[in-house]
Design an enzyme around this catalytic site. Structure first.
Site, PDB file in Angstrom:
ATOM      1  N   GLY A 187       0.818  -1.212   0.000  1.00 11.76           N
ATOM      2  CA  GLY A 187       0.000   0.000   0.000  1.00 11.76           C
ATOM      3  C   GLY A 187       0.851   1.261   0.000  1.00 11.76           C
ATOM      4  O   GLY A 187       0.502   2.253  -0.637  1.00 11.76           O
TER       5      GLY A 187
ATOM      6  N   GLN B  92      -7.633  -0.127   3.622  1.00 13.14           N
ATOM      7  CA  GLN B  92      -8.444  -0.683   4.719  1.00 13.14           C
ATOM      8  C   GLN B  92      -9.869  -0.996   4.287  1.00 13.14           C
ATOM      9  O   GLN B  92     -10.648  -1.501   5.085  1.00 13.14           O
ATOM     10  CB  GLN B  92      -8.463   0.279   5.913  1.00 13.14           C
ATOM     11  CG  GLN B  92      -7.113   0.457   6.576  1.00 13.14           C
ATOM     12  CD  GLN B  92      -6.650  -0.773   7.342  1.00 13.14           C
ATOM     13  OE1 GLN B  92      -7.394  -1.745   7.513  1.00 13.14           O
ATOM     14  NE2 GLN B  92      -5.408  -0.761   7.797  1.00 13.14           N
TER      15      GLN B  92
ATOM     16  N   SER C 251      -3.593  -3.190  -0.570  1.00 15.01           N
ATOM     17  CA  SER C 251      -2.482  -3.896   0.071  1.00 15.01           C
ATOM     18  C   SER C 251      -2.946  -5.309   0.394  1.00 15.01           C
ATOM     19  O   SER C 251      -3.985  -5.489   1.041  1.00 15.01           O
ATOM     20  CB  SER C 251      -2.075  -3.159   1.353  1.00 15.01           C
ATOM     21  OG  SER C 251      -1.106  -3.907   2.049  1.00 15.01           O
ATOM     22  N   ALA C 252      -2.167  -6.302  -0.044  1.00 16.47           N
ATOM     23  CA  ALA C 252      -2.601  -7.695   0.117  1.00 16.47           C
ATOM     24  C   ALA C 252      -2.748  -8.100   1.581  1.00 16.47           C
ATOM     25  O   ALA C 252      -3.689  -8.804   1.954  1.00 16.47           O
ATOM     26  CB  ALA C 252      -1.607  -8.626  -0.575  1.00 16.47           C
TER      27      ALA C 252
ATOM     28  N   CYS D 185       2.136   3.313  16.066  1.00 16.43           N
ATOM     29  CA  CYS D 185       2.858   3.791  14.893  1.00 16.43           C
ATOM     30  C   CYS D 185       3.828   2.707  14.441  1.00 16.43           C
ATOM     31  O   CYS D 185       3.964   1.673  15.081  1.00 16.43           O
ATOM     32  CB  CYS D 185       3.559   5.116  15.161  1.00 16.43           C
ATOM     33  SG  CYS D 185       4.701   5.048  16.519  1.00 16.43           S
TER      34      CYS D 185
HETATM   35  C1  PLP Z   1      -4.878   3.229   5.300  1.00 12.41           C
HETATM   36  C2  PLP Z   1      -3.540   2.613   5.013  1.00 12.41           C
HETATM   37  N1  PLP Z   1      -2.886   2.954   3.893  1.00 12.41           N
HETATM   38  C3  PLP Z   1      -1.691   2.428   3.581  1.00 12.41           C
HETATM   39  C4  PLP Z   1      -1.074   1.523   4.406  1.00 12.41           C
HETATM   40  C5  PLP Z   1       0.274   0.958   4.021  1.00 12.41           C
HETATM   41  O1  PLP Z   1       0.146  -0.333   3.483  1.00 12.41           O
HETATM   42  P1  PLP Z   1       1.419  -1.330   3.463  1.00 12.41           P
HETATM   43  O2  PLP Z   1       1.576  -1.843   4.850  1.00 12.41           O
HETATM   44  O3  PLP Z   1       1.029  -2.402   2.494  1.00 12.41           O
HETATM   45  O4  PLP Z   1       2.581  -0.550   2.981  1.00 12.41           O
HETATM   46  C6  PLP Z   1      -1.707   1.145   5.596  1.00 12.41           C
HETATM   47  C7  PLP Z   1      -1.044   0.209   6.538  1.00 12.41           C
HETATM   48  O5  PLP Z   1      -1.237   0.265   7.729  1.00 12.41           O
HETATM   49  C8  PLP Z   1      -2.973   1.696   5.898  1.00 12.41           C
HETATM   50  O6  PLP Z   1      -3.628   1.362   7.012  1.00 12.41           O
END
Ligand code: PLP
Length: 373
Positions: free
Chosen positions: A72, A169, A189-190, A310
């Site tokens: 993501g 999400q 995001s997988a 965090c």
């Molecule tokens: C709303 C949101 N966007 C993006 C991400 C980032 O995704 P990734 O962990 O695949 O990099 C997260 C991860 O916590 C998220 O909650």
């Protein structure tokens, strides 16, 4: 005898869904580079394209609109920096991977429920003639609050803006549809939907611009250089297929919240007045720090996170709750409980029981109130 661990932190990462591990190990065993022309390469290519179709189907997109990424974060970075638009507007409750890629982004405020202020978006867009990119998430990772994406799109379009939606999400927990929402870019995001970590996608409408400064091979139709993570992508596809079949319902979340509020009537469910994902509860336990709650529940074998966990694993300040106007002392008591595809009614009763015991033991303790003040 200690009980099996209970995992209720699906917004951090969700355990692999059935069939995902098998899809990944098969791909690893088979090997092959999808760019090779021989049989091994063609087989690897077939796995990638099968997964592309399944991910596209999950979000109502064409397979050609799916660009696989490392997750993501990369998808968000690519969208925020790759549209060619220098003027960028993002909501105050976005994930850091949306807030940070563009240093000069303009912030769209949210109301007390965490919902984006549409009038403010309209005003911000009208304040300058330069065509913009607007980025508003589908659902918030801390509170589960859903954003009015269709309205955001209507306002953005009227001002000639492109729209990106971080649906990391949302996908797998609610129905997400690229063309139904009308957005230009969608991040996935997988590992948030029962696939592996380290793989995701940016879904780009066929007619939307995308330029990348990543240099290398011509993979992903020249939009994301680098040999594909075939096993990860195969796992993503298997998870997306499962997720499409089983979108989570709200009954367990509603039962949980009703029980916790009966135990502690002054507890606050953040974003309760807004439409929310059916799997997420962000709730304060009056008088007990989130850190204490997370540690005590962990000792009880239950994995949840603080409202403001965090990436360092420490409990930091929640910028989401802050943007919603929640007092720091109250935000410091916020626990995030996120249910998933494998959560049962029995799991919810176990959590309620543990929460009750903890609240009876340390709730409303003067010691914490003195520290928080
Ligand atoms: C709303 C949101 N966007 C993006 C991400 C980032 O995704 P990734 O962990 O695949 O990099 C997260 C991860 O916590 C998220 O909650």
């Amino acid at each position: 005898m200690s009980r099996a661990p209970l995992y209720l932190d699906h917004n951090a990462t969700s355990p692999l869904r059935p069939g995902v591990f098998e899809a990944m190990t098969e791909a690893l065993r088979a090997g092959g580079n999808p760019s090779s022309v021989h049989r091994a390469g063609r087989d690897a290519r077939a796995r990638v394209e099968l997964a592309r179709g399944l991910v596209a189907r999950l979000v109502g997109a064409l397979p050609s609109e799916v660009i696989f990424t490392s997750g993501g974060t990369e998808a968000n970075n690519l969208a925020l920096t790759g549209t060619g638009r220098r003027r960028v507007l993002v909501s105050a409750v976005e994930h850091d991977s949306v807030l940070k890629p563009v240093a000069h982004s303009e912030i769209i405020p949210v109301d007390r429920e965490g919902v984006v202020d549409l009038a403010a978006l309209e005003r911000l867009l009208a304040a300058a003639p330069e065509p913009a990119l607007v980025s508003v998430m589908f659902a918030n990772n801390e509170t589960g609050v859903l954003q009015p994406i269709a309205e955001v799109v209507r306002i953005a379009r009227a001002a000639g803006a492109l729209v990106h939606c971080d649906a990391v999400q949302g996908a797998g927990k609610a129905a997400v549809d690229l063309h139904g929402l009308g957005v230009d870019y969608l991040s996935l995001s997988a590992h948030k939907l029962g696939g592996p970590t380290g793989v995701g996608a940016l879904v780009v409408r066929s007619d939307a611009p995308l330029v990348t400064d990543r240099r290398g091979g011509g993979q992903e139709s020249y939009r994301r250089a680098g040999t594909e993570n075939v096993a990860g992508i195969a796992g993503f596809g298997a998870a997306a297929e499962q997720a499409a079949l089983r979108l989570e319902a709200t009954e367990l979340r509603d039962r949980l919240e009703a029980a916790l509020l009966a135990i502690a009537p002054t507890a606050v469910v953040f974003g309760a007045g807004a439409a929310r994902l059916g799997n997420t509860t962000c709730i304060s336990m009056p008088g007990v720090s989130a850190e204490t709650q997370v540690m005590a529940l962990d000792l009880d074998g239950i994995c949840v996170s603080s409202g403001s966990a965090c990436s360092s694993g420490k409990v930091g300040k929640s910028t989401v709750l802050e943007a919603m106007g929640v007092a720091p002392s109250e935000a410091a008591t916020a626990l995030r409980i996120s249910l998933g595809w494998d959560t049962t009614a029995g799991d919810i009763e176990r959590l309620i029981d543990a929460w009750q015991r903890l609240y009876t033991r340390v709730g409303n303790s003067d010691m914490f109130r003195a520290r928080a003040a």
